[in-house]
Design a protein around this motif. Structure first.
Motif, mmCIF file in Angstrom:
data_model
loop_
_atom_site.group_PDB
_atom_site.id
_atom_site.type_symbol
_atom_site.label_atom_id
_atom_site.label_comp_id
_atom_site.label_asym_id
_atom_site.label_seq_id
_atom_site.Cartn_x
_atom_site.Cartn_y
_atom_site.Cartn_z
ATOM 1 N N LEU A 23 5.361 9.679 10.587
ATOM 2 C CA LEU A 23 6.649 9.612 11.266
ATOM 3 C C LEU A 23 6.630 10.462 12.529
ATOM 4 O O LEU A 23 7.103 10.045 13.590
ATOM 5 C CB LEU A 23 7.762 10.097 10.336
ATOM 6 C CG LEU A 23 7.990 9.271 9.076
ATOM 7 C CD1 LEU A 23 9.147 9.835 8.273
ATOM 8 C CD2 LEU A 23 8.257 7.818 9.411
ATOM 9 N N LYS A 24 6.031 11.647 12.414
ATOM 10 C CA LYS A 24 5.980 12.549 13.564
ATOM 11 C C LYS A 24 5.179 11.918 14.698
ATOM 12 O O LYS A 24 5.582 11.914 15.860
ATOM 13 C CB LYS A 24 5.343 13.868 13.122
ATOM 14 C CG LYS A 24 5.611 15.001 14.073
ATOM 15 C CD LYS A 24 5.038 16.294 13.547
ATOM 16 C CE LYS A 24 4.883 17.281 14.662
ATOM 17 N NZ LYS A 24 3.762 18.193 14.421
ATOM 18 N N LEU A 41 3.130 10.418 4.957
ATOM 19 C CA LEU A 41 4.264 9.679 5.508
ATOM 20 C C LEU A 41 4.940 10.498 6.605
ATOM 21 O O LEU A 41 5.226 9.993 7.691
ATOM 22 C CB LEU A 41 5.251 9.361 4.381
ATOM 23 C CG LEU A 41 6.516 8.607 4.759
ATOM 24 C CD1 LEU A 41 6.182 7.219 5.257
ATOM 25 C CD2 LEU A 41 7.470 8.508 3.579
ATOM 26 N N MET A 42 5.154 11.790 6.319
ATOM 27 C CA MET A 42 5.823 12.631 7.315
ATOM 28 C C MET A 42 4.970 12.766 8.576
ATOM 29 O O MET A 42 5.494 12.748 9.690
ATOM 30 C CB MET A 42 6.091 14.007 6.724
ATOM 31 C CG MET A 42 7.248 13.981 5.745
ATOM 32 S SD MET A 42 7.552 15.608 5.110
ATOM 33 C CE MET A 42 8.372 15.263 3.586
ATOM 34 N N GLY A 47 0.839 -1.185 0.000
ATOM 35 C CA GLY A 47 0.000 0.000 0.000
ATOM 36 C C GLY A 47 0.871 1.232 0.000
ATOM 37 O O GLY A 47 1.881 1.278 0.682
ATOM 38 N N ALA A 48 0.444 2.218 -0.767
ATOM 39 C CA ALA A 48 1.257 3.413 -0.896
ATOM 40 C C ALA A 48 0.610 4.571 -0.168
ATOM 41 O O ALA A 48 -0.580 4.535 0.121
ATOM 42 C CB ALA A 48 1.421 3.751 -2.370
ATOM 43 N N LEU A 49 1.398 5.579 0.160
ATOM 44 C CA LEU A 49 0.834 6.776 0.762
ATOM 45 C C LEU A 49 1.564 8.015 0.250
ATOM 46 O O LEU A 49 2.668 7.936 -0.271
ATOM 47 C CB LEU A 49 0.851 6.716 2.284
ATOM 48 C CG LEU A 49 1.900 5.911 3.021
ATOM 49 C CD1 LEU A 49 3.192 6.671 3.096
ATOM 50 C CD2 LEU A 49 1.405 5.609 4.410
ATOM 51 N N HIS A 50 0.923 9.153 0.458
ATOM 52 C CA HIS A 50 1.479 10.409 -0.009
ATOM 53 C C HIS A 50 2.650 10.839 0.889
ATOM 54 O O HIS A 50 2.621 10.560 2.076
ATOM 55 C CB HIS A 50 0.373 11.478 0.014
ATOM 56 C CG HIS A 50 0.708 12.683 -0.780
ATOM 57 N ND1 HIS A 50 1.308 13.779 -0.214
ATOM 58 C CD2 HIS A 50 0.562 12.952 -2.098
ATOM 59 C CE1 HIS A 50 1.510 14.678 -1.163
ATOM 60 N NE2 HIS A 50 1.062 14.206 -2.317
ATOM 61 N N PRO A 51 3.669 11.497 0.313
ATOM 62 C CA PRO A 51 4.812 11.916 1.138
ATOM 63 C C PRO A 51 4.421 12.707 2.388
ATOM 64 O O PRO A 51 4.997 12.491 3.456
ATOM 65 C CB PRO A 51 5.626 12.784 0.183
ATOM 66 C CG PRO A 51 5.279 12.318 -1.175
ATOM 67 C CD PRO A 51 3.899 11.751 -1.110
ATOM 68 N N GLN A 71 1.815 10.566 -7.080
ATOM 69 C CA GLN A 71 2.452 11.135 -5.886
ATOM 70 C C GLN A 71 2.269 10.229 -4.670
ATOM 71 O O GLN A 71 1.816 10.664 -3.622
ATOM 72 C CB GLN A 71 1.872 12.529 -5.598
ATOM 73 C CG GLN A 71 2.508 13.633 -6.416
ATOM 74 C CD GLN A 71 3.962 13.852 -6.024
ATOM 75 O OE1 GLN A 71 4.269 14.053 -4.868
ATOM 76 N NE2 GLN A 71 4.873 13.766 -6.975
ATOM 77 N N GLN A 72 2.594 8.963 -4.848
ATOM 78 C CA GLN A 72 2.458 8.015 -3.740
ATOM 79 C C GLN A 72 3.792 7.342 -3.466
ATOM 80 O O GLN A 72 4.497 6.957 -4.397
ATOM 81 C CB GLN A 72 1.433 6.934 -4.111
ATOM 82 C CG GLN A 72 0.013 7.432 -4.256
ATOM 83 C CD GLN A 72 -0.686 7.541 -2.928
ATOM 84 O OE1 GLN A 72 -0.734 6.612 -2.153
ATOM 85 N NE2 GLN A 72 -1.243 8.712 -2.650
ATOM 86 N N VAL A 73 4.102 7.226 -2.191
ATOM 87 C CA VAL A 73 5.309 6.506 -1.801
ATOM 88 C C VAL A 73 4.945 5.036 -1.657
ATOM 89 O O VAL A 73 4.120 4.677 -0.830
ATOM 90 C CB VAL A 73 5.857 7.038 -0.460
ATOM 91 C CG1 VAL A 73 7.078 6.262 -0.041
ATOM 92 C CG2 VAL A 73 6.169 8.506 -0.572
ATOM 93 N N SER A 74 5.534 4.181 -2.488
ATOM 94 C CA SER A 74 5.146 2.773 -2.402
ATOM 95 C C SER A 74 6.012 2.037 -1.384
ATOM 96 O O SER A 74 5.613 1.035 -0.830
ATOM 97 C CB SER A 74 5.214 2.098 -3.757
ATOM 98 O OG SER A 74 6.533 1.823 -4.108
ATOM 99 N N LEU A 114 13.822 13.731 13.265
ATOM 100 C CA LEU A 114 12.661 13.986 12.416
ATOM 101 C C LEU A 114 12.940 15.048 11.364
ATOM 102 O O LEU A 114 12.527 14.929 10.208
ATOM 103 C CB LEU A 114 11.487 14.402 13.305
ATOM 104 C CG LEU A 114 10.113 14.392 12.647
ATOM 105 C CD1 LEU A 114 9.745 12.993 12.232
ATOM 106 C CD2 LEU A 114 9.076 14.959 13.584
ATOM 107 N N SER A 155 2.238 -2.355 -4.680
ATOM 108 C CA SER A 155 1.283 -1.257 -4.817
ATOM 109 C C SER A 155 1.307 -0.623 -6.202
ATOM 110 O O SER A 155 0.514 0.263 -6.478
ATOM 111 C CB SER A 155 1.532 -0.198 -3.742
ATOM 112 O OG SER A 155 2.889 0.008 -3.574
#
Lengths: 252, 287
Positions: free
Chosen positions: A221-222, A217-218, A210-214, B235-238, B248, B134
């Motif tokens: 992480l936070k 993602l940030m 499954g993919a997510l938008h950058p 625009q997806q991180v796979s 961070l 993905s």
């Protein structure tokens, strides 16, 4: 969350963690080994995960192998950084002898959020681990001779205050949640596992496809960093509270 | 551990000779200063400059789809085989499976790799699988599996991200339905220096923690390796994978750097795919 330590008699350190329906047992064994030629002044640590079919029927046969490998590798990655876990304290004699920690993780029941449960149990087990004291080491010709203390209570503890804690963040719909149950894991579109030690990330990976938008993602992480820090503090407080083994006589 | 009895493994207690060479004896800071001189790397690149990439489709005639990709010295060959029934599967799965195998050739790394997959290769296979899952329309071939075999012929750093790109290219060449073009890059971090697309030497520099000499307390600088694969149109991180020790703020900066770097590679892959398609069409027209 329920945590017990020092429950396996034959292990040098052990812990059992029950997190809702997830049940994990971790035991640490110690062996004497020859250090790697690349890192002569460091000890070794290895992780083994066993997903037995007891936990869920999905693990039957070789079903759990892949997950077991992924958890073991993520732990190895998280503990690799010198800042997270200092292996040099496990060295007995440079280039000749070192301690090797064998961390066996047994998954007794699987109710989601395995990564978090395993990492907490591992940290507790390492906290509980006692390494026998080495009284003297010397070289006799080309052979190493070691004198290890016979006294069971004459041991050293490991410094695991900086050991990483892992947190799983699952993206469900538009929200990110921590500590997902197995039902929540099923319906999440993507999940990220972060290993955090002292507010710094040691490993990040995605535990499901499954993919997510950058930007998501940030955010994940936070959030992971904050939750892991809180969890770590709570865990250390509890571990400090547990009474240390006292040298009590046989009749007392 | 099951051992391999059929092949000669060699004596167990051999040590790589590099441990005794001059390079190994010089200190870390010397090595690091050599690697980064005034923001220019030994191979003449800037810190945020990717190495030159060469790629080609259709290099393995037996495979349905294949790709060969070179990032300077890192060379990877990928072959993809048709969807086939999943062996030993009893229940019906709605989504198709991907089987990925990542392997270093025995001579590809400074240390000789054994024939069997070791832990690192298995881990890389799992990462590769997650990254590709993905991007492939898995609902198009339920209950079937597609095999992806990756062989690293020479490893000079960033092998995994190169493999992900190669696998994406090979899948597209095989005609497997996909949502997008997949690109991936690696970033190495040591202290304040961020090295895009690190070589093997730079990767090893980014793997060690260096104690900060200014403080008496045990404090270590940031270090680590990040791999990010991206579906650029969506625009997806796979897949995002990190090891090391980072805070961070650094991570957020790195993700930005990686995201732009992956975007830059997309036209290259498009060009390569268009080339292979036009070549195919021409050949068919001649027949």
């Amino acid at each position: 969350m329920e945590l017990e330590t020092d429950i396996v008699a034959h292990a040098f350190g052990s812990a059992r963690l029950r997190l809702a329906n997830t049940d994990v047992l971790v035991a640490v064994k110690i062996e004497v080994e020859v250090p790697f030629p690349e890192q002569p002044d460091e000890g070794k640590i290895e992780f083994f995960v066993d997903c037995s079919a007891n936990a869920t029927p999905d693990f039957e046969g070789r079903g759990g192998e892949e997950l077991a490998m992924e958890i073991a590798n993520s732990l190895a990655g998280a503990y690799k950084s010198t800042q997270a876990f200092d292996l040099s304290s496990l060295c007995i004699m440079k280039g000749r002898k070192c301690w090797k920690l064998l961390v066996d993780i047994l998954i007794l029941e699987c109710g989601g959020n395995l990564y978090d449960a395993v990492s907490i149990a591992v940290k507790a087990a390492l906290w509980n681990t006692r390494i026998p004291k080495v009284l003297s080491v010397h070289l006799d010709g080309n052979k190493v001779e070691m004198d290890v203390s016979d006294n069971v209570h004459d041991c050293e503890k490991l410094d695991v205050a900086r050991a990483p804690i892992m947190v799983t963040i699952s993206k469900i719909g538009d929200h990110c949640v921590v500590d997902p149950s197995s039902a929540e894991e099923q319906c999440s579109t993507a999940s990220v596992v972060v290993a955090v030690s002292q507010k710094r990330f040691t490993t990040i990976l995605q535990s499901s496809s499954g993919a997510l938008h950058p930007t998501t993602l940030m955010d994940c992480l936070k959030m992971g960093c904050e939750v892991a820090t809180q969890l770590d503090m709570a865990l250390l407080q509890i571990l400090m509270k547990t009474p240390s083994q006292k040298d009590i006589g046989f009749l007392l | 551990m099951p051992t391999d009895h059929r092949r000669i493994i060699g004596p167990e207690n051999t040590v790589p000779y590099r441990l005794y060479t001059k390079l190994n004896s010089c200190s870390f800071s010397e090595k690091f200063n050599q690697a980064v001189k005034n923001g220019i790397r030994p191979d003449g690149r800037k810190l945020n400059e990717h190495r030159k990439i060469f790629m080609k489709c259709g290099v393995v005639s037996q495979a349905k789809g294949s790709a060969y990709i070179e990032v300077d010295k890192t060379k990877v060959i990928v072959s993809v085989y048709d969807p086939r029934e999943i062996p030993k599967k009893t229940d019906y799965s709605l989504k198709g499976e991907l089987y990925c195998e990542f392997k270093y050739a025995p001579f590809s790394c400074p240390k000789r790799k054994l024939h069997q997959q070791d832990a690192e290769e298995k881990q890389n296979s799992a990462i590769l699988k997650r990254a590709l899952e993905s991007v492939v329309c898995r609902h198009e071939f339920p209950n079937f599996q597609v095999d992806v075999y990756v062989m690293v012929l020479e490893n000079d750093g960033s092998a995994l991200s190169t493999a992900i790109m190669g696998a994406g290219l090979a899948l597209a060449h095989a005609g497997i339905p996909m949502y997008d073009i997949i690109t991936a890059t690696t970033l190495g971090i040591q202290g304040d220096v961020k090295l895009l697309d690190p070589t093997l030497m730079e990767e090893s520099l980014c793997n060690v923690a260096v104690p900060n000499s200014t403080n008496n307390e045990k404090e270590y600088s940031n270090h680590g390796i990040l791999i990010l694969s991206m579906l650029s149109t969506h625009q997806q991180v796979s897949k995002f994978y990190q090891t090391g020790n980072l805070d961070l703020k650094d991570l957020n900066e790195s993700i930005d750097i990686l995201a732009t770097a992956t975007k830059d590679i997309v036209p290259l892959i498009k060009k390569c795919l268009v080339k292979s398609v036009t070549k195919n069409v021409k050949e068919n027209a001649e027949d």
